[in-house]
Scaffold this active site. Structure first.
Site, PDB file in Angstrom:
ATOM      1  NE  ARG A   1      -3.778  -2.374   0.311  1.00 61.13           N
ATOM      2  CZ  ARG A   1      -3.549  -3.545  -0.530  1.00 61.13           C
ATOM      3  NH1 ARG A   1      -2.419  -3.609  -1.227  1.00 61.13           N
ATOM      4  NH2 ARG A   1      -4.440  -4.452  -0.115  1.00 61.13           N
TER       5      ARG A   1
ATOM      6  CB  SER B   1      -9.610  -1.131   3.769  1.00 65.03           C
ATOM      7  OG  SER B   1      -9.875  -2.584   3.341  1.00 65.03           O
TER       8      SER B   1
ATOM      9  CD  GLU C   1      -5.838   0.255   2.579  1.00 64.38           C
ATOM     10  OE1 GLU C   1      -6.308   0.168   1.535  1.00 64.38           O
ATOM     11  OE2 GLU C   1      -5.297  -0.532   3.357  1.00 64.38           O
TER      12      GLU C   1
END
EC number: 1.3.1.98
Length: 323
Positions: free
Chosen positions: A180, A229, A299
């Site tokens: 990520r 998320s 995130e």
């Protein structure tokens, strides 16, 4: 809240520009959470040349932020100073097969549309994009992934423009991809990329895509106002497991709630503010830290200024002790 009109402060900005310029554009209309203050100026360029010209004309002290589909973005209630650049589907939404198992796609293309194009071309390796609710610009920036595959496994090279309007081509290796994350300069605006797949029967690809959709519909609150998320998965565990163990499933702050269906999804139940959502997230981080010692990392990208009298400390200001 509104900002000084940049078009009035810098009238030369409109000269020769073919795209759309909007002062004090409410960002609640473009983020999936449907919250947040305005952008001081929003620019939707007509094409790459238009983008380059605007960046060359814009004073260097004016902040610039590219925003895609707004799926994993939390804008604070005070809004964003400077220019938000939002690439249009008309100027940056093309997809083309270029041979040798490769596809070129614009940064404004939704992830699931790239998966569909790859399936039609008989190229495997893209089904995971069916379940990612965002656009390719964001996927390239954050190395979006799901179901065991990440963007870095498909991307060959991308085109980007820097703050001064100069064009760059970056290879996969240039991006410094990790979980990520990419190490590409924050001032780069991605405009298109080349992806590579593997030959695969279209029917088999579509079965994979259907499985991804089925999993998403069963496990995620996709019909809610959410940003996907909320936190990255910590090493050796899953964010949702730690959130659940800390008693935060269904936790609410104002109009914000951690989903009962998937507790790593934060949702706007109706009238949540950006402050409600961020305060909920930091409350969850504090409780997980107290319960397990794990420091969850966001995130979702949180950007902009807090509203009047608003302030939220990370982990509620208790990073070193139980919350």
């Amino acid at each position: 809240m509104s900002f000084p009109n940049l078009l009035e402060l810098h009238p030369h900005l409109v000269e020769g520009i073919r795209g759309r310029l909007t002062a004090n554009q409410p960002l609640s209309t473009v983020t999936w959470f449907r919250t947040g203050g305005p952008a001081q100026l929003m620019f939707q360029p007509a094409d790459e040349d238009d983008l380059s010209l605007f960046l060359k004309k814009l004073p260097k002290d004016v902040p610039v932020l590219p925003v895609g589909l707004g799926s994993n973005l939390l804008i604070r209630d005070g809004g964003l100073e400077g220019v938000v650049i939002r690439l249009s589907a008309k100027g940056f939404g093309a997809i083309e097969e270029i041979g040798n198992g490769r596809i070129r796609a614009g940064a404004a293309v939704p992830d699931k549309r790239l998966a569909e194009a790859a399936a039609k071309a008989g190229l495997g390796g893209f089904a995971f994009y069916t379940g990612i609710p965002g656009g390719l610009g964001g996927a390239l920036r954050m190395n979006a992934g799901a179901h065991g595959t990440e963007t870095c496994q498909r991307m060959v090279e991308l085109t980007a423009y820097d703050r001064g309007g100069s064009r760059h081509v970056l290879t996969n290796a240039d991006m410094g991809y990790a979980y990520r994350h990419s190490s590409a300069s924050g001032d780069l605006i991605f405009t298109s990329a080349v992806f590579e797949g593997v030959p695969q029967d279209e029917a088999a690809i579509r079965r994979e895509m259907a499985d991804v959709v089925e999993h998403r519909e069963k496990a995620q609150p996709i019909r809610e106002k959410t940003g996907g998320s909320t936190f990255k998965n910590p090493a050796g565990t899953s964010a949702w497991k730690e959130i659940d163990a800390a008693g935060c499933r269904g936790l609410t702050v104002g109009g914000a709630q951690m989903s009962e269906m998937h507790c790593n999804f934060m949702i706007n139940t109706g009238e949540a503010s950006g402050h409600d959502l961020e305060l909920l997230g930091e409350t969850v981080r504090a409780r997980v830290l107290a319960n397990s010692g794990i420091r969850l990392e966001w995130e979702i990208k949180r950007l902009g200024q807090f509203g009047a009298q608003e302030k939220i400390e990370p982990f509620l200001g208790q990073e070193g002790e139980a919350a």
